[in-house]
Design a protein around this motif. Structure first.
Motif, mmCIF file in Angstrom:
data_model
loop_
_atom_site.group_PDB
_atom_site.id
_atom_site.type_symbol
_atom_site.label_atom_id
_atom_site.label_comp_id
_atom_site.label_asym_id
_atom_site.label_seq_id
_atom_site.Cartn_x
_atom_site.Cartn_y
_atom_site.Cartn_z
ATOM 1 N N THR A 168 0.603 -1.434 0.069
ATOM 2 C CA THR A 168 0.099 0.304 -0.005
ATOM 3 C C THR A 168 0.942 0.867 -0.030
ATOM 4 O O THR A 168 1.654 1.337 0.575
ATOM 5 C CB THR A 168 -0.616 0.036 1.714
ATOM 6 N N THR A 169 0.705 2.534 -1.085
ATOM 7 C CA THR A 169 1.565 3.819 -1.001
ATOM 8 C C THR A 169 0.484 4.029 -1.367
ATOM 9 O O THR A 169 -1.020 4.197 -1.713
ATOM 10 C CB THR A 169 2.388 3.772 -1.544
ATOM 11 N N GLN A 677 9.144 11.859 5.647
ATOM 12 C CA GLN A 677 7.835 11.984 4.439
ATOM 13 C C GLN A 677 7.623 13.113 3.719
ATOM 14 O O GLN A 677 7.281 12.720 3.012
ATOM 15 C CB GLN A 677 6.753 10.716 5.181
ATOM 16 N N ARG A 725 4.045 11.647 0.836
ATOM 17 C CA ARG A 725 4.394 9.687 0.897
ATOM 18 C C ARG A 725 4.468 9.113 2.171
ATOM 19 O O ARG A 725 5.014 9.268 3.344
ATOM 20 C CB ARG A 725 5.390 9.517 -0.232
#
Length: 726
Positions: A168-169, A677, A725
């Protein structure tokens, strides 16, 4: 580049180098580690319908990875076009502010450069937002064997990221900026990938919205009946779109259905009067010129790994609707001798296509490999000008309804043989059968009411030959010869009205009813090399193109224009591209293209005199850039790029009417801070506020004498972008 700009850019470079003196991360300097790092950065492309390193493909290719697109803030065609040596573009269609006509290696004209989104062939005038892409591939030279008639000069391919059932991204980005002569801009985009069944089924979705400020102001001209003041930023624009795809993989079978759409609206035409850099539009009346460009694309790709190769079925369905409008009050006053009357001309087009390709690409692991397939496409284009009134004078100045339908059948194949170690011989061909039908009608006081119809059919074979030799592990030489072609079509004109005008240029109505395909042979020799323990990659190619039966436009005295076949042209030149990992914190890239494209035999057409340069084609295109990784307390990436496009001509090569597009230079800067992130970027696009003339756009009506309308580069834009991200 001017001395002041050189000094300013040199200052920026010095600052970036000082910041980069502390590397962002330590690296093993052993040869094996450096080679592995270089290999991991290598881009894998599918230009030959099989996955290969870009360094192993015997073609002149520029490939931009998805990481590069994000690092450099590339979001649309104009952004990445500047990074491609020997790529040029103009705007030759009245409808659509993004209706670019792309030229590779001097092969100019509608339908000469193929455009693909994954395996779907699309109109070259489309401009999808660059979002969630795996890479962009630009293939120079005829690609008629594997990509057909629409790839006479080359092919551009946008490759999307596929759903991944392994993880999952997600990513979310937002941007705010301000543009000189304009105002504030904003955009947001997001992408997410979610496995549904681990390692089997996944869904991937992305979407975006962007608002772009206008840069042009409408003011009352000295001849305006009333002073309506200044209407600012009349060309503001909005665009949004998205993609959703499923990916299923089991037992060697991969199925990927995908739907993509884009909606775009403009409050007015983003065009400068007379000169790029003129941000004022004097008009008789305050009349808006809104437009829209909406399209949908559905694709289904089915791939089966047989163990000896891949069988692939690629199906696509595409639809596009464009609306445009233009104030023609001044033209109406000039033509009819009336007082100033508010008048607007409108037009819309609808394009639809269905394409199907079935192919096999072998993976035999031996001396012979084969790619072969079948292709079918059916498309239609309808252009409508509804009745155009001049209030109080005439109910219809001009109206039309033109419909063109095209059908293409093709079979293609390419075989690669390795008779001895390090040598590969390649031969291929495409057999095609095309049909074009045309129906249309026009009305209004500006023309003679008439109806039109016609059909054009053609078939033939386009071959390709190449040889490739590996010189050790880090160098490859290749030569190739390939034929490219462009389909013919049908002209619309009034036979009774234009008989005399056609006779004046040596044609009869029967001669001008249709025109055949034009074709060319391209000869190329190139090398792809790596040096200094693979820190330096250097690729180059030389080419010569002989173009015959060139489709040329003739403007007739009766007011119509027709395309005819006649004359010859020649294009020759080369390109070189390179990248250098200068240190463990500094990477350089550069490229240059030279094209000498000229008419060698104009066929008697005064608009194409012998020796004249081909329209829209600059002799030189240059680009250079660097990326620095630094750590002045936090990880930091610094990027700068410089792009130069030489002088070219537009609209006509006749000395009395040709127009010069001056050379221009664009410089962009971007600094990104990496905080776990979160990435935060400060950027400046068009740092030196260059007013580049990208093209003069044909008018919907008739161009007002002395007032061409110019597509110009956006002024300097400074902004901030954040990307998270997960």
């Amino acid at each position: 580049m001017t001395r002041s700009r050189v000094a300013a850019l040199a200052g920026s470079v010095s600052l970036l180098v000082m910041l980069g003196a502390t590397p962002a991360r330590a690296q093993d300097t052993s040869t094996d580690t450096e080679a592995a790092s270089a290999d991991s950065d290598e881009i894998v492309v599918t230009a030959t319908r099989r996955a290969e390193s870009v360094q192993d493909v015997p073609l002149s290719i520029t490939a931009l990875s998805g990481e590069t697109l994000e690092t450099q803030g590339i979001t649309d065609f104009r952004d990445y076009a500047a990074h491609i040596p020997n790529l040029a573009f103009g705007y030759t269609q009245s409808l659509g502010g993004t209706a670019q006509s792309v030229t590779l290696r001097g092969v100019f004209g509608s339908g000469t450069t193929g455009f693909y989104l994954d395996d779907a062939p699309l109109p070259g005038s489309i401009d999808p937002r660059v979002l969630d892409l795996e890479r962009i591939e630009v293939l120079r030279g005829p690609q008629g064997t594997l990509y057909g008639a629409r790839s006479m000069g080359g092919t551009i391919r946008l490759i999307t990221r596929r759903p991944d059932a392994g993880a999952t991204t997600a990513a979310i980005a937002a941007q705010v900026s301000t543009t000189r002569h304009g105002g504030e801009n904003g955009s947001a985009d997001a992408a997410i990938n979610v496995p549904i069944v681990a390692d089997v089924l996944a869904i991937r979705a992305s979407g975006y919205y962007e608002a772009t400020s206008g840069i042009y102001d409408r003011v009352a001209s000295p001849a305006a009946p009333a002073n309506f003041g200044t209407v600012r930023n009349v060309d503001s624009a909005h665009r949004y779109g998205g993609t959703i795809a499923l990916g299923a993989e089991f037992g060697g079978l991969t199925i990927t259905p995908r739907y993509m759409f884009q909606r775009g609206t403009t409050d007015g035409r983003a065009l400068a009067d007379v000169n790029a850099g003129n941000f004022v539009q004097p008009r008789l009346f305050d009349i808006a010129e809104p437009g829209s460009d909406d399209w949908d694309l559905g694709t289904l790709t089915i791939d089966y790994d047989t163990g000896k190769g891949h069988i692939t079925s690629a199906t696509s369905v595409f639809g596009r609707t464009v609306h445009e409008s233009e104030d023609f009050s001044e033209i109406a006053q000039l033509l009819f001798g009336t007082p100033a009357i508010p008048a607007i001309m409108r037009a819309h087009s609808r394009s639809e296509s269905t394409a199907q390709e079935l192919r096999f690409a072998s993976d035999l692991g031996g001396a012979v490999n084969l790619t072969a397939g079948l292709f079918y496409q059916e498309s239609s284009d309808r252009l409508v000008f509804p009745p155009t009134p001049l209030p109080g004078i005439v109910p219809d100045v001009y109206s039309q309804d033109f419909l063109t339908k095209k059908t293409e059948y093709a079979a293609f194949g390419e075989v690669t043989v390795s008779p001895v170690a390090n040598l590969r011989l390649i031969a291929g061909a495409r057999v095609f059968d095309n049909k074009v039908t045309f129906t249309g009608a026009q009305d209004g006081v500006a023309v003679t009411p008439a109806s039109f119809a016609g059909t054009q059919k053609e078939n033939g074979v386009n071959p390709r030959f190449a040889a490739q030799y590996d010189v050790g592990g880090d160098a490859m030489l290749y030569v190739s010869a390939a034929k490219g072609f462009r389909t013919g079509g049908v002209n619309a004109f009034s036979a009774s009205l234009c008989a005399g005008s056609l006779a004046a240029v040596g044609l009869t109505p029967a001669d001008a009813l249709s025109y055949q395909s034009d074709s060319l042979w391209s000869y190329e020799a190139g090398a792809k090399t790596r040096w200094l323990d693979r820190k330096l990659t250097l690729n180059g190619a030389l080419f010569r193109i002989d173009w015959n039966n060139v489709q040329q436009g003739i403007s007739l005295a009766c007011g119509f224009g027709v395309l005819v076949n006649g004359g010859k042209a020649r294009s020759k030149g080369g390109e070189i591209e390179g990248s250098l990992a200068a240190t463990d914190w500094l990477n350089l890239n550069f490229g240059a293209g030279y094209t000498d494209a000229r008419i060698t035999d104009g066929g008697g057409n005064p608009a194409f005199p012998n020796g004249a340069r081909i329209q829209q084609v600059p002799e030189w295109t240059l680009n250079a850039g660097f990326d620095i990784e630094a750590n002045p307390g936090v990880p930091l990436t610094l990027h700068a790029d410089y792009n130069y496009v030489g002088q070219s001509f537009s609209r006509s090569n006749a000395p009395a009417t040709r127009r010069v597009r001056p050379a221009y230079e664009l410089v962009n800067l971007r600094a990104t801070v990496h905080l776990e992130q979160l990435d935060l970027s400060l950027f400046a696009d068009n740092l030196f506020d260059e007013a580049a003339n990208l093209s003069d756009l044909p008018s919907l009506a008739i161009e007002l004498p002395g007032r061409p309308r110019i597509v110009s580069s956006r002024p300097r834009t400074i902004g901030l972008e954040g990307r998270i991200r997960f």
